[in-house]
Write a protein that holds these residues in place. Structure first.
Motif: not given
Length: 167
Positions: A43-48
Motif C-alpha cells: 500500500e506504500d507509494f513505491p509498490a503502488q
C-alpha cells in the motif's frame, strides 16, 4: 551458414531480446513516507507506483529504499547501496526528519550531494517534497498518508517517472 555462425547469430538475437525485456529500475529513497509507515506492504507509494507502471505496460521494478525516521545524511550514506547500474530513476523523498533531529542546516547540502551522485550516474531524480502531501488523505498522526493518499501520490509521480524511464 556454418554451425558456428548460426550459434553466434542465435546468441546475438537472444542477447538483444534479453536486453530489451530487462526491467528498468526505479528506486524510492526516503524516509517514513517512502517506507509507508502505518500501512501494509503493497500500500506504500513505491509498490503502488510499480503497479501503475505495469498497468501502463512498463515492466519496471520499483525498489522501496525508505526507512522510518531517516535523515538526508542517512539517505546520502545509503545512496551507493540503494542504487546500482540498472537504476534509471531515483524518487527522492527527503522528509522532515533533519529539522526534528537538529540537522536542518545540513538538509540542502545532503540533497545536493545526492542529486550530484545521481547525475554522475545519469539517474533522473524525481523529488517528493513534503508540500506534495498537502491535500492528500493522511493517517490520524497527520504526517503519514493513508493507502489512498499513497495511491494519489504515486499517480501524481507516474508521468515524471515514466518520462525518466524513456530517456
Amino acid at each position: 551458414m556454418s554451425v558456428r555462425r548460426q550459434i553466434a547469430t542465435l546468441f546475438a538475437v537472444v542477447s538483444c531480446f534479453a536486453a530489451a525485456t530487462e526491467a528498468a529500475e526505479v528506486v524510492a529513497l526516503g524516509a517514513s513516507n517512502s517506507y509507508g509507515k502505518g500501512v501494509n506492504r503493497g500500500e506504500d507509494f513505491p509498490a503502488q507506483l510499480e503497479a501503475m507502471l505495469r498497468a501502463k505496460g512498463v515492466q519496471a521494478s520499483v525498489a522501496n529504499a525508505g526507512i522510518n525516521g531517516d535523515t538526508t545524511a542517512g539517505m546520502l550514506s545509503r545512496f551507493d547501496s540503494a542504487v546500482d547500474g540498472s537504476t534509471r530513476v531515483l524518487v527522492l523523498q527527503p522528509g522532515g526528519n533533519d529539522a526534528r533531529k537538529g540537522a536542518g542546516d545540513q538538509r540542502a547540502g545532503n540533497i545536493g550531494a545526492i542529486m550530484a551522485k545521481a547525475s554522475q550516474r545519469r539517474i533522473k531524480v524525481v523529488m517528493v517534497e513534503n508540500g506534495m502531501f498537502r491535500g492528500l488523505p493522511h493517517q490520524v498522526d497527520g504526517v503519514h498518508l493513508t493507502p489512498e493518499g499513497y495511491r494519489m501520490l504515486a499517480a501524481s509521480l507516474l508521468p515524471r517517472v515514466m518520462g525518466g524511464l524513456r530517456r
